[in-house]
Each structure stands twice: as structure tokens, then as C-alpha cells.
Design a protein around this motif. Structure first.
Motif, mmCIF file in Angstrom:
data_model
loop_
_atom_site.group_PDB
_atom_site.id
_atom_site.type_symbol
_atom_site.label_atom_id
_atom_site.label_comp_id
_atom_site.label_asym_id
_atom_site.label_seq_id
_atom_site.Cartn_x
_atom_site.Cartn_y
_atom_site.Cartn_z
ATOM 1 N N GLY A 149 1.591 -3.349 -4.308
ATOM 2 C CA GLY A 149 0.329 -2.734 -4.123
ATOM 3 C C GLY A 149 0.476 -1.285 -3.857
ATOM 4 O O GLY A 149 -0.307 -0.599 -3.415
ATOM 5 N N ALA A 175 -0.099 2.768 -4.705
ATOM 6 C CA ALA A 175 -1.204 3.420 -5.309
ATOM 7 C C ALA A 175 -1.266 3.382 -6.858
ATOM 8 O O ALA A 175 -0.180 3.825 -7.495
ATOM 9 C CB ALA A 175 -1.364 4.708 -4.897
ATOM 10 N N GLU A 195 -1.032 0.696 -8.692
ATOM 11 C CA GLU A 195 -0.616 -0.364 -9.366
ATOM 12 C C GLU A 195 -1.090 -1.269 -10.316
ATOM 13 O O GLU A 195 -2.047 -2.016 -9.619
ATOM 14 C CB GLU A 195 0.272 -1.270 -8.345
ATOM 15 C CG GLU A 195 1.095 -2.185 -8.988
ATOM 16 C CD GLU A 195 1.779 -3.371 -7.976
ATOM 17 O OE1 GLU A 195 2.921 -3.188 -7.460
ATOM 18 O OE2 GLU A 195 0.847 -4.126 -7.192
ATOM 19 N N SER A 196 -1.048 -1.456 -11.312
ATOM 20 C CA SER A 196 -2.029 -2.619 -12.139
ATOM 21 C C SER A 196 -1.758 -4.076 -12.024
ATOM 22 O O SER A 196 -0.364 -4.072 -11.668
ATOM 23 C CB SER A 196 -2.296 -1.912 -13.697
ATOM 24 O OG SER A 196 -0.849 -2.050 -14.131
ATOM 25 N N GLU A 197 -2.230 -4.815 -12.490
ATOM 26 C CA GLU A 197 -1.542 -6.121 -12.669
ATOM 27 C C GLU A 197 -0.393 -6.371 -13.797
ATOM 28 O O GLU A 197 0.288 -6.981 -13.355
ATOM 29 C CB GLU A 197 -2.780 -7.235 -13.315
ATOM 30 C CG GLU A 197 -2.380 -8.640 -13.408
ATOM 31 C CD GLU A 197 -1.842 -9.128 -12.174
ATOM 32 O OE1 GLU A 197 -1.021 -10.240 -12.325
ATOM 33 O OE2 GLU A 197 -2.510 -8.669 -11.157
ATOM 34 N N ASP A 242 -6.733 5.728 -6.299
ATOM 35 C CA ASP A 242 -6.618 4.409 -6.712
ATOM 36 C C ASP A 242 -5.764 3.451 -5.968
ATOM 37 O O ASP A 242 -4.824 2.546 -6.264
ATOM 38 C CB ASP A 242 -5.734 4.573 -8.395
ATOM 39 C CG ASP A 242 -6.764 5.506 -9.306
ATOM 40 O OD1 ASP A 242 -8.032 5.164 -9.208
ATOM 41 O OD2 ASP A 242 -6.118 5.918 -10.137
ATOM 42 N N HIS A 243 -5.942 3.376 -4.493
ATOM 43 C CA HIS A 243 -5.499 2.628 -3.725
ATOM 44 C C HIS A 243 -5.886 1.318 -3.918
ATOM 45 O O HIS A 243 -7.049 0.863 -4.267
ATOM 46 C CB HIS A 243 -5.605 3.119 -2.227
ATOM 47 C CG HIS A 243 -4.704 4.076 -1.724
ATOM 48 N ND1 HIS A 243 -3.542 4.264 -1.710
ATOM 49 C CD2 HIS A 243 -5.228 5.450 -1.837
ATOM 50 C CE1 HIS A 243 -3.033 5.451 -1.242
ATOM 51 N NE2 HIS A 243 -3.754 6.230 -1.397
ATOM 52 N N ILE A 244 -4.784 0.331 -3.835
ATOM 53 C CA ILE A 244 -5.415 -1.078 -4.120
ATOM 54 C C ILE A 244 -6.077 -1.605 -3.154
ATOM 55 O O ILE A 244 -5.628 -1.720 -2.150
ATOM 56 C CB ILE A 244 -3.908 -1.799 -4.542
ATOM 57 C CG1 ILE A 244 -2.983 -1.318 -5.613
ATOM 58 C CG2 ILE A 244 -4.152 -3.448 -4.824
ATOM 59 C CD1 ILE A 244 -3.670 -0.924 -6.873
ATOM 60 N N GLU A 245 -7.045 -2.631 -3.392
ATOM 61 C CA GLU A 245 -7.766 -3.453 -2.593
ATOM 62 C C GLU A 245 -6.876 -4.336 -1.844
ATOM 63 O O GLU A 245 -5.982 -4.933 -2.367
ATOM 64 C CB GLU A 245 -8.859 -4.130 -3.128
ATOM 65 C CG GLU A 245 -9.964 -3.397 -3.746
ATOM 66 C CD GLU A 245 -10.684 -2.610 -2.702
ATOM 67 O OE1 GLU A 245 -10.947 -3.021 -1.551
ATOM 68 O OE2 GLU A 245 -11.357 -1.464 -2.871
ATOM 69 N N VAL A 291 -6.486 -7.744 -3.086
ATOM 70 C CA VAL A 291 -5.446 -7.802 -4.457
ATOM 71 C C VAL A 291 -4.215 -7.816 -3.810
ATOM 72 O O VAL A 291 -2.965 -8.428 -4.297
ATOM 73 C CB VAL A 291 -5.960 -6.710 -5.225
ATOM 74 C CG1 VAL A 291 -4.872 -6.773 -6.491
ATOM 75 C CG2 VAL A 291 -7.235 -7.178 -5.825
ATOM 76 N N LYS A 292 -3.769 -6.617 -3.120
ATOM 77 C CA LYS A 292 -2.623 -6.427 -2.460
ATOM 78 C C LYS A 292 -1.908 -7.691 -2.056
ATOM 79 O O LYS A 292 -0.586 -8.233 -2.192
ATOM 80 C CB LYS A 292 -2.437 -5.156 -1.597
ATOM 81 C CG LYS A 292 -1.151 -4.676 -1.002
ATOM 82 C CD LYS A 292 -1.212 -3.753 -0.244
ATOM 83 C CE LYS A 292 -2.123 -2.623 -0.780
ATOM 84 N NZ LYS A 292 -2.243 -1.509 0.479
ATOM 85 N N ARG A 351 -0.652 -10.381 -4.292
ATOM 86 C CA ARG A 351 0.554 -9.968 -4.889
ATOM 87 C C ARG A 351 1.675 -10.189 -4.112
ATOM 88 O O ARG A 351 2.584 -10.454 -4.653
ATOM 89 C CB ARG A 351 0.348 -8.680 -5.547
ATOM 90 C CG ARG A 351 -0.567 -8.396 -6.762
ATOM 91 C CD ARG A 351 -0.983 -6.789 -7.118
ATOM 92 N NE ARG A 351 -1.819 -6.709 -8.192
ATOM 93 C CZ ARG A 351 -2.120 -5.698 -8.547
ATOM 94 N NH1 ARG A 351 -1.820 -4.755 -8.126
ATOM 95 N NH2 ARG A 351 -3.224 -5.649 -9.614
#
Length: 360
Positions: A224, A226, A228-230, A266-269, A272-273, A276
Motif C-alpha cells: 500500500g 503511495a 501502488e496500483s493493483e 495518491d495514498h491508498i485507501e 484497499v491497503k 492487500r
């Protein structure tokens, strides 16, 4: 009246804090922490005490049978998520001769295993313009007499062919490395300001396993980070599968004030984090279980670290397999800091321990 001494990484910033001047009696900068005992003696007006003639106590007076031997401090890297370089300063290494001398002293004081530690262990000797860890490991093989020497942590790009040669068929270097990889995505690795690439990591581990087939590998992974995409996460996941590491220390990314990553977008929610993180932990469990099952019915060496009140003998193998020898195995006469041969009869991946019921 007790005296309060402040030292360590936050020591400098705390010294500037207005409230701390009324609380602390002495501030010891982190760069001077190695001479803490001498500074305390001077501050208190005390003469040197014989108990400090050695850098560490005899093993019978130590809380652990494995000695942590710090051979370097500081770091010259600039990873976006890390605050350490600004707190610890640049690399400063213990001279090679001094390391060998301390390993010999540890052996004389009863220790059977020493762990070489440092904030940036792979940078040992860098301030002298050399990759000094390679040469040090070869000298340890040739000159030290302690039974085991383990490396604490080393970045993938710092594992050279010379280091691999030192590990191969070594009389005392443990076939175990902790390699902090952090991500399997080149995009994320670049944002993290890491020196490694996915291809280079794969190549390093392949070369390592080719020369040291029984090497045990653990790693750190940040999930996660900053931006980081799927797809970035999947790249990390598949890299772990491809490498076949034996344990993944999974860390959800968290912001550290003062780091470059703290100012990224673009920090990950969190949800979502967390999802993962759970997927990576499930992979860790699967890989760990596969690795531990390989030790069933194998005879391994155990360094006895503790013996519980109910007679369970606990310790680690050279490959960092955590072992428990149950009392019905005839282990009641065993002593702390003893090296023994045991046969693994079962494993418990949930608690990360292998069980041994036969002492040879």
C-alpha cells in the motif's frame, strides 16, 4: 536521586524541545552513543568499573545466548519511506580487525552464535571506498573460531558473487539471509528510491540458490505504498511466489513525518491497503508452511536458548528454523547455550515453530 539520560535516534530533536530541559539531566547524541558508558561515568564522576572491560557480558550473564554484534551504524541511502539516515548519519564501520577480535572475545566468553548487525549492514566499509562486507566474511571463515555467525539483513543489490562464495560451504556462516525487498514493482521501487529492480532481484536470488541450495530467505514487503496500483501489488505478489521466500514480514505503509513519502500524493485507501495486506499474509502462510514441511524428519542442529518451566527446550537452527524440543524427548538434562542435534517430527506454521521429540 535517579538521573535521566536521553539518547538514541530522537535524542537530538528532544534536546531542542523546551520541556525536555527540565526533565533530562544528560543528552548523549546518537553519533556518540557507542561511548555511552564512558560518558555516564564521567557525568557521574565515577571511575571505570571492571564489568565494562568487555564490550559484552559473558554468556552466562547475558539474557540471550546469541550475541548481537554491531559492526556498522548509519546509512547513506535515501529511501522515501525511511527517516533513519537523517537521525543516524552516514555509514561508520568497525574496523575489520576489531570485528575479528570481538568475535574471538565472544567465543572466549562462551557464545556459540553472533549476529552481525547494523542499520545498513551491506554498506560495511563503504566510507573507505570498498564493499568491505565481502572481505570481512571471508576473514571470518578463515580467522574466527565462534561456531555460528549470522547476518542480520542485507539489500539484494549488495549480495555479490564474492559474498555468495563466502556463504557456500562455510564452516560458520549460517545459510540464512534476510533480504528486505519492499516491492516487486519497478514503478513502486523507483518511487521508494530503492536501488533494486525486479529483474535484478530475481537474478540475485537465482545465483544465490544455485550456489547455496539450502539457503533460507526471509524478506520485508511494504504493502500500500503511495501510488501502488493493483498491478503493482500483483507484481509484488508474483515476485514472492517466484522467489519462494520462506517468510514475508508484511508492513502496511504508514506515513513517517519528515520523509519524502509523507509528501507524496495518491495514498491508498485504508480498506484497499488492508485487503492487500491480508492477501500477502495468506501467501506468507502458504510459503512458510511449504518451507517448514521440508524439515520434517530432518536432523538439524539446535542452539539451546531457553528452557521453559515445563521443560520445553527452545532455540533456532542455523537456517533460522525455530525449534521446540518437548520434555518427553529426554531433554531434561540439557543446558542453556548447548548445541544439540534434534530430529524434526512435526511443524506448526500457525505459531512458526517446528517440534522435535528426539535428541540425538
Amino acid at each position: 536521586k535517579a538521573k535521566i539520560v536521553v539518547t538514541g535516534c530522537p535524542g537530538r530533536s528532544l534536546e531542542r524541545h523546551p520541556g525536555m530541559q527540565e526533565v533530562a539531566d544528560l543528552f548523549v547524541p546518537n553519533l556518540h552513543k557507542d561511548n555511552l558508558v564512558e560518558q555516564l561515568q564521567q557525568f557521574l564522576g565515577e571511575a571505570p568499573h571492571p564489568q565494562f572491560d568487555y564490550y559484552f557480558p559473558p554468556v552466562e550473564n547475558s539474557k540471550t545466548t546469541r550475541l548481537n554484534l554491531k559492526i556498522t551504524d548509519g546509512c547513506f541511502e535515501s529511501c522515501a519511506f525511511c527517516i533513519i539516515p537523517s537521525r543516524r548519519g552516514t555509514v561508520r564501520s568497525l574496523p575489520e580487525d576489531e570485528v575479528i577480535q570481538r568475535l574471538k572475545a565472544a567465543h572466549q566468553l562462551g557464545y556459540k552464535e553472533a549476529i552481525l548487525t547494523g542499520v545498513h549492514l551491506g554498506a560495511y566499509g563503504h566510507e573507505h571506498g570498498q564493499h568491505g562486507l565481502d572481505r570481512l566474511l571471508h576473514r571470518i571463515n578463515a580467522e574466527a573460531d565462534i561456531h555460528r555467525v549470522r547476518l542480520s539483513s542485507i539489500d539484494p543489490h549488495e549480495i555479490s558473487d564474492s559474498m555468495i562464495a563466502a556463504l557456500k560451504d562455510s564452516p560458520r556462516l549460517c545459510a540464512y539471509l534476510h533480504i528486505p525487498i519492499q516491492s516487486g514493482s519497478d514503478t513502486v521501487l523507483e518511487r521508494m528510491r530503492r536501488r533494486d529492480t525486479r529483474a535484478a532481484i530475481l537474478d540475485t536470488v537465482e545465483r544465490l540458490k544455485a550456489e547455496v541450495p539450502d539457503i533460507s530467505l526471509t524478506t520485508d514487503m511494504i504493502v500500500g505504498f503511495a501510488g501502488e496500483s493493483e498491478a503493482d501489488f500483483e507484481a509484488s505478489y508474483t515476485l514472492m511466489e517466484a522467489l519462494g521466500v520462506h517468510k514475508i514480514h508484511v508492513f502496511p505503509f504508514s506515513i513517517r513525518p519528515g520523509t519524502r513519502a509523507a509528501y507524496m500524493k495518491d495514498h491508498i485507501e485504508p480498506e484497499v491497503k488492508n485487503e492487500r495486506v491480508q492477501r500477502m499474509l495468506q501467501l506468507d502462510h502458504r510459503l512458510k508452511t511449504q518451507w517448514m514441511n521440508q524439515w520434517k524428519n530432518q536432523t538439524v542442529e539446535l542452539l539451546v536458548e531457553t528452557i521453559s518451566r515445563d521443560g520445553v527446550v527452545k532455540g533456532y537452527s542455523p537456517h533460522y528454523l525455530r525449534l521446540h524440543v518437548l520434555p518427553e524427548a529426554g531433554a531434561t538434562e540439557l543446558q542453556r547455550n548447548q548445541l544439540i542435534q534434534v530430529r524434526v517430527t512435526d511443524v506448526d506454521p500457525e505459531n512458526e515453530v517446528a517440534l522435535a521429540t528426539t535428541v540425538l
